[in-house]
Scaffold this motif. Structure first.
Motif, PDB file in Angstrom:
ATOM      1  N   ILE A   1       0.846  -1.195   0.000  1.00 14.89           N
ATOM      2  CA  ILE A   1       0.000   0.000   0.000  1.00 14.89           C
ATOM      3  C   ILE A   1       0.879   1.242   0.000  1.00 14.89           C
ATOM      4  O   ILE A   1       1.853   1.330   0.757  1.00 14.89           O
ATOM      5  N   THR A   2       0.576   2.190  -0.877  1.00 14.86           N
ATOM      6  CA  THR A   2       1.380   3.405  -1.009  1.00 14.86           C
ATOM      7  C   THR A   2       0.465   4.581  -1.329  1.00 14.86           C
ATOM      8  O   THR A   2      -0.759   4.435  -1.386  1.00 14.86           O
ATOM      9  N   GLY A   3       1.062   5.760  -1.522  1.00 14.28           N
ATOM     10  CA  GLY A   3       0.305   6.954  -1.848  1.00 14.28           C
ATOM     11  C   GLY A   3       0.644   7.474  -3.225  1.00 14.28           C
ATOM     12  O   GLY A   3       1.784   7.329  -3.689  1.00 14.28           O
ATOM     13  N   ALA A   4      -0.330   8.078  -3.898  1.00 16.57           N
ATOM     14  CA  ALA A   4      -0.098   8.666  -5.211  1.00 16.57           C
ATOM     15  C   ALA A   4       0.670   9.978  -5.067  1.00 16.57           C
ATOM     16  O   ALA A   4       0.515  10.705  -4.084  1.00 16.57           O
ATOM     17  N   GLY A   5       1.483  10.280  -6.070  1.00 19.55           N
ATOM     18  CA  GLY A   5       2.244  11.522  -6.053  1.00 19.55           C
ATOM     19  C   GLY A   5       3.513  11.411  -5.241  1.00 19.55           C
ATOM     20  O   GLY A   5       3.835  10.357  -4.693  1.00 19.55           O
ATOM     21  N   ARG A   6       4.215  12.515  -5.146  1.00 17.42           N
ATOM     22  CA  ARG A   6       5.513  12.536  -4.467  1.00 17.42           C
ATOM     23  C   ARG A   6       5.471  13.134  -3.069  1.00 17.42           C
ATOM     24  O   ARG A   6       6.441  13.028  -2.327  1.00 17.42           O
TER      25      ARG A   6
END
Length: 266
Positions: free
Chosen positions: A53-58
């Motif tokens: 699980i991760t997040g979109a964008g930087r």
């Protein structure tokens, strides 16, 4: 279906991406519900052995709960806020914690509030060295609501956790590593690769044995040692009669790599 969470299957690993980059991947109610929906789907998918699980964008993994949304809920009264906000978030992090397949957080940016609580709840975590963590709920006059008052002290110890909970001060990925909140810190461009590499090392082994280990650890952490040892025995007994155990033992005796995939269900 809402696209606030993206699901991408890559071999034996499912990638869940929190997809509200314009809101720093804040966890609104629809996002919470969609995470739960996808986890239900992935638990039934025998082709998936691990979840990242991760997040979109930087900029952000997740900046936490959507303040504009839950502020309106709180204004409607404590009972409604507990039901719609607190219980919803706790259900999501509890599902991640008790998920029978290893879940790895790839923390690519800010992990504040509920985002930090996801990192606390999942089984393993890799963080970019530029990521920042915080327990900032005290800044808006509330305690953490997605399990942060319970899981962080278990990970970091009572006094270290209380300093973070009572000050709301942000802390670095390196500090998160020292506290036991993440397993590894890597350059930003390597965070997703590192999470998938860790998933690959887990996938060498029986997925059924991994599920038994996750159950024993998750349940045992909240018990005394005697009850925990009983849980361990129960999980061993469930596994000992499976084809995976027989294959693992035979492969070790025959000095070969075990072939769990050919065994199907245990």
């Amino acid at each position: 279906m809402s696209n606030t969470v993206l699901l991408d299957r890559q071999g034996k690993t499912a990638l869940l991406t929190l997809n509200r980059p314009e809101r720093l991947n804040a966890l609104d109610y629809a996002t919470n519900d969609l995470i739960l929906q996808y986890l239900e789907e992935l638990e039934r998918d025998d082709a998936i052995h691990t979840v990242v699980i991760t997040g979109a964008g930087r900029r952000a993994f997740s900046a936490g709960g959507d303040i504009h949304e839950f502020s309106a809920t709180i204004a409607a009264g404590a009972d409604i806020a507990v039901r719609k906000f607190c219980r919803r978030g706790q259900a999501m992090t509890a599902r991640l914690e008790a998920f029978p397949k290893p879940v790895i957080a790839a923390v690519n940016g800010l992990a504040y509030g509920g985002g930090c609580e996801i990192a606390e709840a999942v089984h393993l975590a890799v963080a970019a060295d530029t990521a920042m963590f915080a327990k900032p709920e005290i800044n808006i006059g509330i305690p953490p609501t997605f399990g942060g008052t319970q899981r962080l002290p278990r990970l970091a110890g009572r006094k270290r956790a209380l300093e973070l909970l009572l000050t709301g001060d942000p802390f670095t990925a390196q500090r998160a590593f020292e506290l036991g909140l993440v397993n590894k810190v890597v350059p930003p461009e390597a965070v997703l690769d590192a999470a998938f590499e860790l998933a690959g090392r887990i996938q060498r082994h029986s997925r059924h044995a991994a599920a038994r280990i996750l159950t024993a650890v998750t349940r045992g952490l909240n018990t005394g040692i005697a009850e925990g040892l009983q849980i361990e025995q129960e999980q061993f007994a469930r596994m000992a009669v499976t084809r995976d155990t027989r294959e693992g033992l035979d492969a070790w005796i025959e000095r070969r790599i075990p072939d769990y995939d050919s065994n199907g269900t245990p």
